[in-house]
Design a protein around this motif. Structure first.
Motif, PDB file in Angstrom:
ATOM      1  N   UNK A   1      -1.879   0.265  -9.866  1.00 45.88           N
ATOM      2  CA  UNK A   1      -2.066   1.094  -8.686  1.00 45.88           C
ATOM      3  C   UNK A   1      -3.530   1.492  -8.615  1.00 45.88           C
ATOM      4  N   UNK A   2      -4.231   0.994  -7.606  1.00 48.09           N
ATOM      5  CA  UNK A   2      -5.667   1.223  -7.467  1.00 48.09           C
ATOM      6  C   UNK A   2      -5.932   2.179  -6.321  1.00 48.09           C
ATOM      7  N   UNK A   3      -6.565   3.330  -6.571  1.00 46.79           N
ATOM      8  CA  UNK A   3      -6.830   4.291  -5.490  1.00 46.79           C
ATOM      9  C   UNK A   3      -7.893   3.765  -4.537  1.00 46.79           C
ATOM     10  N   UNK A   4      -7.726   4.036  -3.259  1.00 45.33           N
ATOM     11  CA  UNK A   4      -8.645   3.551  -2.238  1.00 45.33           C
ATOM     12  C   UNK A   4      -9.429   4.680  -1.583  1.00 45.33           C
ATOM     13  N   UNK A   5      -9.388   5.879  -2.153  1.00 47.80           N
ATOM     14  CA  UNK A   5     -10.046   7.011  -1.516  1.00 47.80           C
ATOM     15  C   UNK A   5     -11.567   6.873  -1.518  1.00 47.80           C
ATOM     16  N   UNK A   6     -12.113   6.301  -2.577  1.00 50.91           N
ATOM     17  CA  UNK A   6     -13.566   6.158  -2.657  1.00 50.91           C
ATOM     18  C   UNK A   6     -13.907   5.006  -3.583  1.00 50.91           C
TER      19      UNK A   6
ATOM     20  N   UNK B   1       2.522  13.814  -6.509  1.00 49.16           N
ATOM     21  CA  UNK B   1       1.935  12.488  -6.479  1.00 49.16           C
ATOM     22  C   UNK B   1       1.936  11.792  -7.839  1.00 49.16           C
ATOM     23  N   UNK B   2       1.541  12.443  -8.938  1.00 46.53           N
ATOM     24  CA  UNK B   2       1.581  11.743 -10.235  1.00 46.53           C
ATOM     25  C   UNK B   2       2.981  11.240 -10.577  1.00 46.53           C
ATOM     26  N   UNK B   3       3.983  12.049 -10.285  1.00 50.14           N
ATOM     27  CA  UNK B   3       5.356  11.623 -10.576  1.00 50.14           C
ATOM     28  C   UNK B   3       5.761  10.458  -9.677  1.00 50.14           C
ATOM     29  N   UNK B   4       5.324  10.487  -8.428  1.00 51.24           N
ATOM     30  CA  UNK B   4       5.619   9.393  -7.512  1.00 51.24           C
ATOM     31  C   UNK B   4       4.974   8.098  -7.986  1.00 51.24           C
ATOM     32  N   UNK B   5       3.744   8.187  -8.472  1.00 48.71           N
ATOM     33  CA  UNK B   5       3.054   6.988  -8.957  1.00 48.71           C
ATOM     34  C   UNK B   5       3.743   6.433 -10.201  1.00 48.71           C
ATOM     35  N   UNK B   6       4.160   7.324 -11.091  1.00 47.36           N
ATOM     36  CA  UNK B   6       4.880   6.849 -12.277  1.00 47.36           C
ATOM     37  C   UNK B   6       6.177   6.151 -11.876  1.00 47.36           C
TER      38      UNK B   6
ATOM     39  N   UNK C   1      -3.029   3.912  -2.274  1.00 48.91           N
ATOM     40  CA  UNK C   1      -3.113   3.142  -3.503  1.00 48.91           C
ATOM     41  C   UNK C   1      -2.650   1.715  -3.228  1.00 48.91           C
ATOM     42  N   UNK C   2      -3.437   0.768  -3.692  1.00 46.19           N
ATOM     43  CA  UNK C   2      -3.071  -0.630  -3.601  1.00 46.19           C
ATOM     44  C   UNK C   2      -2.220  -0.986  -4.815  1.00 46.19           C
TER      45      UNK C   2
ATOM     46  N   UNK D   1       0.846  -1.189   0.000  1.00 48.86           N
ATOM     47  CA  UNK D   1       0.000   0.000   0.000  1.00 48.86           C
ATOM     48  C   UNK D   1       0.883   1.241   0.000  1.00 48.86           C
ATOM     49  N   UNK D   2       0.636   2.103  -0.960  1.00 49.95           N
ATOM     50  CA  UNK D   2       1.347   3.376  -1.047  1.00 49.95           C
ATOM     51  C   UNK D   2       0.442   4.458  -0.479  1.00 49.95           C
ATOM     52  N   UNK D   3       0.882   5.109   0.577  1.00 46.75           N
ATOM     53  CA  UNK D   3       0.082   6.138   1.231  1.00 46.75           C
ATOM     54  C   UNK D   3       0.887   7.422   1.304  1.00 46.75           C
ATOM     55  N   UNK D   4       0.357   8.476   0.713  1.00 45.80           N
ATOM     56  CA  UNK D   4       1.014   9.772   0.746  1.00 45.80           C
ATOM     57  C   UNK D   4      -0.045  10.846   0.572  1.00 45.80           C
ATOM     58  N   UNK D   5       0.085  11.905   1.341  1.00 49.46           N
ATOM     59  CA  UNK D   5      -0.805  13.051   1.218  1.00 49.46           C
ATOM     60  C   UNK D   5      -2.278  12.651   1.308  1.00 49.46           C
TER      61      UNK D   5
END
Length: 971
Positions: free
Chosen positions: A102-107, A256-261, A76-77, A68-72
C-alpha cells in the motif's frame, strides 16, 4: 488483455507515480503511463515517455494493480508484490496473491519513503528465505507440491500436479513469528500485545492467516505504507502535526491504520484472491465467453465475481485499461492423477461366484501395501489362485487433471452472522459457485474438457443470528410477503444463470434450525403452487444431515445421492472440445446448511465424486475397478476448497474436514471441530464487525461514513437492505393501521428516533419510530422492524398541542459524531393530554391494550429519566382526561447514510426538524380561531433540548468505560 500486462514498475514521481507496463521480461517498455492523483481524486495519463533515469533504488517490481483505496482525503495504491502460481487452465497460468503493498499518494515524500521501505523489505525477505517461501508450518504436516513458489519472473511454469494445500494453510505460527524471529519482529510483538494494538487475533481475521509480521508498529499518519502489509507505516512522518490534528477529528482517519491492516490481510496474506493476465477465471465453461483480444479483460469478466471492480474504477475512468486486472476471491486448486484404461480383471471366486469381487473392496492405493487374500482351495485340491501382489502393474495408465474453482459472489459478501439470508434483490450470503473441471494435463485442444458446476448459498429468507452464542437461535425477519418477493427474485436469478434448480437443504428438521428450514419449505411450496420459475417447479429436498449422519456416520450422505441422482443425471454436465461446446449442463444443484460451509462441503464433495465417475465412464474408465479406489487426492482437494471458503466466511477451517479428507470420522476430528468452533465464536464477537465494514467499503457498497457509524456503535448495518424502502413501507403500514377515522386527511409521515420510554426525553436506547401527521392528530408509532408490524402508537390531538421546541439534542458524547451539535437535533412536542389522546399496544391477539394516562410519568417539565411504568401496567380501557402536560420527544435520523447509493435527496438534520415542525404548526394553527385584533401566538421556538454541556455532565463514568472497552476490542 492488450499487451498482456505482466509486471508494473512503480516509483515516485514529482506529482505522483509512474507505472510502466512491461510486455516481456527484459524488454524495455515501449511507453509509460504517468498516473497523477490530484485533489479531485482523478487519474490523468501523460502520453510522453517518462521515467528514464529515475533512481532504481527507489522502486520495486509489482505484478499488478489491485486498485486505489481512498478514505479521509488519503489515497493509497494497492499493488501486488508477490504472487504464487497455483494452476494452469487452458494453458494459461493462474496466480494467487500472497502479498500486496500500500503506497500513499498524498505527497512525493510519503511515496518515496513507502516505496523505498517496500523495496528493502522485499529484498530482505528474498535474502532471509533463501528460496524457501514460508513452507514450514509449526504443528502441521509438510506437504509436497510441484507448484512454483512466489514467482519472480514471467517464465512459463508447469501445471500443478501435487496436492495444492500448502498455499491455503497457515505458513508460520505466532510463536515462530514473535519468539523465534524476535530479532526482526520485536517491535511487532510489542505492538501486538500493547493495549493500543490489536487485541484480537487479526491474523485469523477474514478467515485468513498472515504469513509474516510487522517490522515497525503502525503510526497514525497519512504516510502509511506496507511491504505486502507486514509493515503498515514504514514511511516518513512528514505529514506534519496539522495533518494529524485533522485525522484525529475524522472518524474514518482514526480508523485508517486498522483499515489498511485489514485491506492488506484481505488482498494479500489471506491468499484467497486469484488472477490471470489473459484468462477469464470468473466464468465457468457453462457460461464461458470467447475473449475478444481487442477488448480489455475487465470488460469481459463476470461482474458477479469481480472483487476489485470498485477500487480499480479510477484506472478504468482514466482510460488505463492495461493496468486493470480483475481479481476473484475463492479457491483454485489442481491435481494430476492417472487412470488405468485396462485395469486388472476382478478375480471371481475369492468371495464366491455370486459375491462382489474383492478387488472392488480393497484399497489398491500405491501408498498402501496390498494384502494377500486368503487362499481358497480349488475343486481339484490345488491352491494356485494368483495373489493380488502377483498382479503386475498396468502399463496402460492415462493421465488426467482435475481443477477445482470456487468463485465467491460480491453480492451480500461478508462474514458469518453479519451477512445471513437474503437481500432485497434476491442475493444470498456466502454465495459460491464451485466448478469441477476434468481435462488433459496438457490441455490439448483435441481432448475433451468436462465441467460440473454446483452452487451454495444461505437460505433465501430474511433472518439473523446473534454471534454471542455457540448455538444462536435464528430469527426470521420481515413479513411473509417481503420474504416471498426476495425468495422469488433469488430463484429467478439462479434460473437465469444455470437453468433448472435442485435444492438440497441440510438444516435440522427439529430444533432452532427448523425455524428457517420451515420458512424455506413454506415459501418453496407457495412458489411451486403458483407455477414455479418460468413455468417449472423448483425441486426441493430436505435432508436432515445431523439426524441422518448421527454417530459420525457421514457416509449416509449416500442416501441423499440416491434420492437426487436421477434428477442430476438429467442436468448432465458441460463438455468442450476444440473450443466448441459439445454439451451444456442444463441445471444446478443448490446446497445449503446454516452457514453453507461444513455440511455443504461434505455433500458437494460427494456429488463432485459422482460427477467425476460419470465423466470418466464416458472416457471408458470405471473408477470402481481402479487400483486407487480411495482417491485421497480428490478428497484432499475438496477439503482444501472447504477450508478456503470457510476461512473467508467464518475465519477458521471447515468443520468435518477430517471426513472430507480421509472419509473417516473419529473423536480426534470431533475435538478439532470443537476447537474450530471456539475460534469461530471468538472471531464472531471480536474481529468480524470492523472487517465487515471494511469489506463493504472496499466493494463500494458503503462510503467512508460507515467508519463514523462504526466508531459510534462499533457495528455497521447491512447496506444491501434498503432502509429507505423499509421506512416508506413502515409509514404506509402505520397509516393504514393506526389512522382509524377515514375522514382524517393524511398530511405526511416521517421516520425519527424516539426515547425508549414514552413521555421522556432521554431513556436509552433510542428507537427508530414513525411519526404521522393528519389534519386532526399526531401519531407516534413504535414499529417492529423485524416483523414489519406496529407494536404500539400514541395519538395526540392537534388541539391539545401547547408548544413545539426544536434545537440541539445530544444523547451521548462518546464519539465525535454523537457530540456534533449541528447533526444531533430534534424537537419536543408539549401537549395537554385529553380524552381523545390514547396509547394503544398491539398484543397480536383479538384485543389490543390501551395505557391509561395516569400510568404515564407526568410532570410540568419533561422527564429525563426512564419511565418505570413500562408495559406491565397496561390494562384495557380508554384514557381519561387529565390536565398535566406531557411530551413527545423525537430526534432526527442522521442525514449522512453509509449506503453508497441513496434513493432520495437528503435534507440535513436541522432541515428535517424544521420542516416537520413547520408542518405540525401549520396544521395546529389552521384549526384555531383567532379573535380580531389578537396576534397569533407562535407555536414553534428554538432552544437546546439537551445541550452538549448537559450531555457531557450526564455521561457517566461507567458509560465511558464501557464504550472504551468496546473500542479496545472492536476498533
Amino acid at each position: 488483455m492488450p499487451g498482456l500486462v505482466r509486471k508494473l514498475l512503480i516509483f515516485a514521481a514529482v506529482d505522483g507515480l509512474i507505472l510502466q507496463p512491461l510486455a516481456q521480461k527484459g524488454q524495455r517498455p515501449a511507453s509509460a503511463a504517468k498516473i497523477s492523483y490530484n485533489e479531485q481524486h482523478s487519474i490523468a495519463p501523460v502520453t510522453k515517455d517518462e521515467g528514464e533515469g529515475e533512481d532504481s533504488s527507489k522502486s520495486f517490481e509489482a505484478f499488478g494493480i489491485v486498485g486505489l483505496l481512498t478514505v479521509s482525503k488519503s489515497s493509497f495504491l494497492i499493488s501486488i508484490t508477490r504472487r504464487q502460481q497455483v494452476a494452469i487452465v487452458q494453458g494459461k497460468p493462474i496466480f494467487a496473491i500472497t502479498e500486496v503493498a500500500l503506497t500513499p499518494l498524498a505527497s512525493r515524500a510519503e511515496a518515496d519513503a513507502a516505496i523505498t521501505h517496500t523495496q528493502k523489505s522485499l529484498q530482505r525477505k528474498a535474502t532471509d528465505n533463501n528460496g524457501l517461501e514460508d513452507s514450514d508450518t509449526e504443528g502441521e504436516e509438510e506437504e509436497v507440491s510441484t507448484v512454483s513458489d512466489d514467482v519472480e519472473d514471467d517464465e512459463s511454469h508447469p501445471a500443478a500436479v501435487g496436492p495444492v494445500t500448502g498455499e491455503h494453510k497457515r505458513s508460520s505460527s505466532v510463536a515462530e513469528d514473535v519468539m523465534a524471529r524476535k530479532g526482526g519482529y520485536g517491535r511487532f510483538a510489542k505492538k501486538w500485545f500493547s493495549k493500543k494494538g490489536w487485541t484480537a487475533d487479526q491474523r485469523r481475521n477474514l478467515g485468513m492467516t498472515a504469513s509474516e509480521s510487522d517490522d515497525n508498529p503502525p503510526k497514525v499518519t497519512t504516510a502509511v505504507a506496507t511491504d505486502g502489509g507486514n509493515d503498515i507505516s514504514g514511511a516518513s512522518t512528514t505529514a506534519g502535526s496539522s495533518s494529524k490534528d485533522r485525522m484525529d477529528k475524522d472518524s474514518a482517519a482514526s480508523l485508517l491504520p486498522k483499515l489498511l491492516r485489514t485491506t492488506q490481510i484481505l488482498f494479500g496474506t489471506s491468499r484467497s484472491f486469484y488472477f490471470s493476465y489473459d484468462y477469464d477465471i470468473t466464468r465457468s465453461l457453462l457460461n464461458r465467453q470467447i475473449l475478444n483480444p481487442e477488448l480489455p479483460l475487465h470488460t469481459q469478466v463476470d461482474p458477479l465475481f469481480f472483487w476489485n471492480m470498485k477500487i480499480i474504477q479510477p484506472f478504468i475512468d482514466a482510460g488505463q485499461s492495461s493496468f486493470v486486472m480483475p481479481l476473484m476471491q475463492g479457491f483454485i486448486g489442481q491435481q494430476e492423477f492417472e487412470m488405468d484404461t485396462e485395469p486388472p480383471k476382478p478375480i471371481i471366486g475369492l468371495d464366491g461366484p455370486d459375491q462382489k469381487s474383492s478387488m472392488e473392496m480393497t484399497d489398491m492405493s500405491p501408498s498402501h501395501k496390498i494384502p494377500d487374500p486368503v487362499e481358497v482351495p480349488a475343486t481339484d485340491g490345488s491352491s494356485d489362485i494368483p495373489k493380488f501382489s502377483d498382479i503386475p502393474p498396468s502399463k496402460s495408465m492415462k493421465p488426467y487433471l482435475i481443477t477445482l474453482i470456487s468463485r465467491r459472489s460480491v453480492k451480500r459478501a461478508g462474514l458469518r452472522y453479519l451477512r445471513r439470508g437474503v437481500d432485497d434483490e434476491g442475493h444470498t450470503a456466502n454465495s459460491v459457485e464451485t466448478e469441477q473441471i476434468l481435462s488433459d494435463p496438457e490441455w490439448k485442444p483435441s481432448s475433451k474438457v468436462h465441467s460440473f458446476v454446483q452452487i451454495r448459498g444461505s437460505i433465501p429468507v430474511f433472518f439473523s443470528q446473534s454471534p454471542f452464542s455457540f448455538k444462536p437461535v435464528p430469527q426470521v425477519q420481515h413479513s411473509t410477503e417481503t420474504n416471498y418477493q426476495a425468495f422469488v427474485k433469488h430463484f429467478e436469478n439462479v434460473s437465469d444463470r444455470y437453468g433448472s434448480v435442485q435444492v438440497a437443504s441440510l438444516v435440522e428438521r427439529h430444533g432452532p434450525e427448523a425455524i428457517v428450514g420451515d420458512k424455506y419449505e413454506q415459501l418453496m411450496t407457495r412458489l411451486n403452487e403458483s407455477g414455479g420459475i418460468k413455468g417449472s417447479p423448483v425441486a426441493f429436498e430436505w435432508f436432515d444431515f445431523h439426524s441422518a449422519c448421527r454417530g459420525m456416520k457421514f457416509e449416509n450422505v449416500s442416501l441423499l445421492m440416491d434420492a437426487l441422482g436421477e434428477k442430476l443425471d438429467t442436468f448432465g454436465y458441460t463438455v468442450e472440445q476444440d473450443g466448441i461446446q459439445v454439451s451444456r449442463q442444463s441445471g444446478v444443484l443448490r446446497t445449503n446448511c446454516m452457514d453453507c460451509l461444513d455440511r455443504t462441503n461434505v455433500v458437494q464433495n460427494s456429488f463432485g465424486k459422482r460427477a467425476l465417475e460419470l465423466q470418466l465412464k464416458t472416457e471408458g474408465i470405471d473408477l470402481s475397478l481402479q487400483q486407487d479406489q480411495t482417491a485421497q487426492w480428490f478428497n484432499i482437494l475438496w477439503a482444501d476448497n472447504g477450508d478456503a471458503i470457510s476461512k473467508q466466511y467464518a475465519s477458521t477451517a471447515a468443520l468435518k474436514g477430517d471426513f472430507t479428507r480421509t472419509r473417516k470420522r473419529d473423536y480426534k476430528g470431533a475435538l478439532t471441530d470443537m476447537g474450530l468452533s471456539i475460534s469461530r465464536f471468538y472471531s464472531g464477537i471480536v474481529n468480524d464487525y470492523f472487517s465487515q465494514a471494511a469489506i463493504d467499503f472496499l466493494l463500494g457498497n458503503v462510503t467512508s461514513v460507515v467508519f463514523e457509524d462504526f466508531e459510534t456503535s462499533m457495528m455497521s448495518r447491512d447496506p444491501a437492505v434498503s432502509m429507505y424502502k423499509m421506512r416508506q413501507q413502515a409509514i404506509e403500514a402505520c397509516q393504514k393501521l393506526v389512522v382509524a377515522d377515514e375522514h382524517e386527511e393524511f398530511i405526511g409521515g416521517w421516520t425519527l428516533l424516539a426515547p425508549h420510554m414514552p413521555n421522556t426525553i432521554k431513556s436509552m436506547p433510542f428507537e427508530e419510530s414513525v411519526l404521522l401527521l393528519t389534519d386532526s392528530g399526531l401519531y407516534s408509532c413504535r414499529f417492529d422492524w423485524n416483523l414489519e408490524k406496529v407494536s404500539s402508537f400514541e395519538r395526540v390531538s392537534l388541539e391539545h398541542i401547547i408548544n413545539i421546541k426544536y434545537g440541539t439534542y445530544i444523547t451521548s458524547t462518546l464519539s465525535a459524531s454523537q457530540a456534533d451539535e449541528q447533526r444531533n437535533v430534534g424537537f419536543v412536542v408539549t401537549y395537554t393530554a385529553g380524552a381523545n389522546d390514547i396509547t394503544r399496544v398491539n398484543t397480536r391477539s383479538m384485543s389490543s391494550l390501551s395505557r391509561p394516562s395516569t400510568d404515564l410519568p407526568s410532570s410540568t417539565s419533561p422527564s429525563t429519566s426512564t419511565s418505570t411504568s413500562g408495559l406491565a401496567s397496561l390494562i384495557q380501557g380508554t384514557t381519561s382526561a387529565t390536565t398535566t402536560n406531557k411530551v413527545l420527544a423525537l430526534k432526527a435520523l442522521p442525514s449522512r447514510d453509509a449506503a453508497a447509493e441513496g434513493h432520495e435527496s437528503r435534507l440535513s438534520e436541522v432541515e428535517q426538524v424544521k420542516t416537520i415542525c413547520a408542518e405540525i404548526e401549520r396544521m395546529v394553527l389552521h384549526g384555531q380561531v383567532v379573535e380580531v385584533g389578537t396576534e397569533r401566538r407562535a407555536l414553534v421556538e428554538g432552544g437546546d433540548i439537551i445541550s452538549l454541556a448537559e450531555a457531557r455532565k450526564s455521561t457517566g463514568l461507567l458509560e465511558q468505560l464501557g464504550h472504551s472497552f468496546k473500542k479496545l476490542i472492536w476498533a
